[in-house]
Design a protein around this motif. Structure first.
Motif, mmCIF file in Angstrom:
data_model
loop_
_atom_site.group_PDB
_atom_site.id
_atom_site.type_symbol
_atom_site.label_atom_id
_atom_site.label_comp_id
_atom_site.label_asym_id
_atom_site.label_seq_id
_atom_site.Cartn_x
_atom_site.Cartn_y
_atom_site.Cartn_z
ATOM 1 N N SER A 42 0.716 -1.256 0.027
ATOM 2 C CA SER A 42 0.025 0.014 -0.019
ATOM 3 C C SER A 42 0.746 1.272 -0.030
ATOM 4 O O SER A 42 0.693 2.303 -0.698
ATOM 5 N N GLN A 43 1.849 1.270 0.875
ATOM 6 C CA GLN A 43 2.827 2.658 1.031
ATOM 7 C C GLN A 43 3.719 2.638 -0.355
ATOM 8 O O GLN A 43 3.758 3.852 -1.066
ATOM 9 N N ALA A 44 4.145 1.478 -0.910
ATOM 10 C CA ALA A 44 4.733 1.627 -2.146
ATOM 11 C C ALA A 44 4.008 2.048 -3.337
ATOM 12 O O ALA A 44 4.320 2.994 -4.010
ATOM 13 N N LEU A 45 2.676 1.528 -3.202
ATOM 14 C CA LEU A 45 1.891 2.087 -4.387
ATOM 15 C C LEU A 45 1.406 3.440 -4.423
ATOM 16 O O LEU A 45 1.461 4.085 -5.418
ATOM 17 N N ALA A 46 1.403 4.097 -3.256
ATOM 18 C CA ALA A 46 0.818 5.631 -2.952
ATOM 19 C C ALA A 46 2.245 6.284 -3.553
ATOM 20 O O ALA A 46 2.091 7.338 -4.241
#
Length: 311
Positions: A42-46
């Motif tokens: 989730s963090q990497a995608l954001a």
């Protein structure tokens, strides 16, 4: 006429980003994470989406390809290690150290490229994996496309045997050396050349202090200067913030930009910022999760598209 900068970037949007245990064997920039797998993704995608938005707002063309869940490829976000694209229509495929990274070589991406661009030849170096010899694309190779020079720091990911094959087949002259970093008091090879240097149209950013051999260091700096590059040096501390992992690109108006992460930009001093800014607008975006777990930064995330468009 050959160009050093492109206005189009290929990027792969992750679906299962995490720390890759196989690459951590010699990528000392990777750190452990306490997040769950879902949180890492989730963090990497954001961070990925924010970087793409920043590029688009600066009128830089971005070709985004969505990764797939099967096979699982935690480092798919770094496509520049398996593919490079060239103005003569050649697409090069490269041998990679980690077995799970070899699954990133996606035929669908090649098909997507061939529908929009003229692909005249696939140059496949991946057979070298059978001999445990590697050359990880524009992670291993810093290409001065105008002068047909390739700069390469030897490591477990960049082997001299494959460099010689690249030299023979590409027509590039190779300047190789050893670049090191301090890990727990020991000097160990930096895993990719593009972590410690970048070459643009008129400049070369380089962490010269990472080259312990004085003759190799002098030869690199002398060669860059002979090729007309303004050499901008960074420290090893700045290198640890990925200040070397930058890329000069053009937008669709022909304006030059130099792309880097927020951490890289924050590590630069005012003099370095001013010198770099004379070669393009500095643009940056925060990618702390990707840098910490992946051990790479924005340049690793961008595969340059130099292929000619289909008419």
């Amino acid at each position: 006429m050959l160009s050093q900068v492109t206005d189009t970037i290929l990027m792969v949007r992750p679906v299962a980003f995490r720390k890759n245990e196989e690459t951590a064997a010699n990528n000392y920039y990777q750190k452990d994470g306490t997040e769950s797998s879902d949180e890492m993704q989730s963090q990497a995608l954001a961070e990925f989406d924010q970087l793409v938005d920043m590029l688009l707002k600066n009128d830089i063309n971005v070709l985004v390809v969505n990764d797939i869940e099967d096979p699982s490829t935690p480092d798919s976000i770094f496509p520049n290690n398996w593919i490079s694209m060239h103005e003569d229509g050649q697409v090069w495929l490269y041998p990679m150290f980690a077995e799970n990274r070899r699954k990133e070589r996606d035929k669908e991406i090649l098909t997507t490229l061939s529908t929009q661009y003229q692909v005249t030849e696939i140059v496949d170096l991946t057979k070298w994996e059978q001999k445990s010899n590697f050359l990880e694309g524009t992670g291993s190779l810093i290409l001065d496309r105008i002068n047909k020079m390739a700069y390469a720091a030897l490591s477990d990911r960049t082997h001299s045997q494959v460099l010689k094959a690249f030299d023979r087949q590409s027509g590039y002259e190779v300047c190789s050396f050893r670049a090191m970093q301090t890990v727990d008091g020991r000097r160990l090879p930096i895993y990719h050349t593009n972590v410690m240097m970048s070459v643009g149209e008129g400049f070369a950013l380089v962490c010269a202090s990472s080259i312990d051999d004085s003759e190799e260091k002098a030869n690199l700096l002398r060669t860059l200067q002979k090729k007309g590059k303004e050499v901008i040096e960074i420290s090893e501390a700045q290198n640890n913030q990925f200040a070397g992992n930058i890329l000069q690109v053009a937008n669709n108006k022909g304006q030059r930009h130099i792309v880097m992460s927020q951490a890289a930009y924050d590590s630069l001093d005012q003099g370095q910022i001013e010198r770099l800014s004379s070669h393009g607008l500095l643009v940056y975006s925060p990618i702390p999760t990707i840098e910490r777990l992946g051990g790479g930064s924005v340049r690793c995330m961008m595969a340059e598209v130099f292929l000619p468009l289909k008419k």
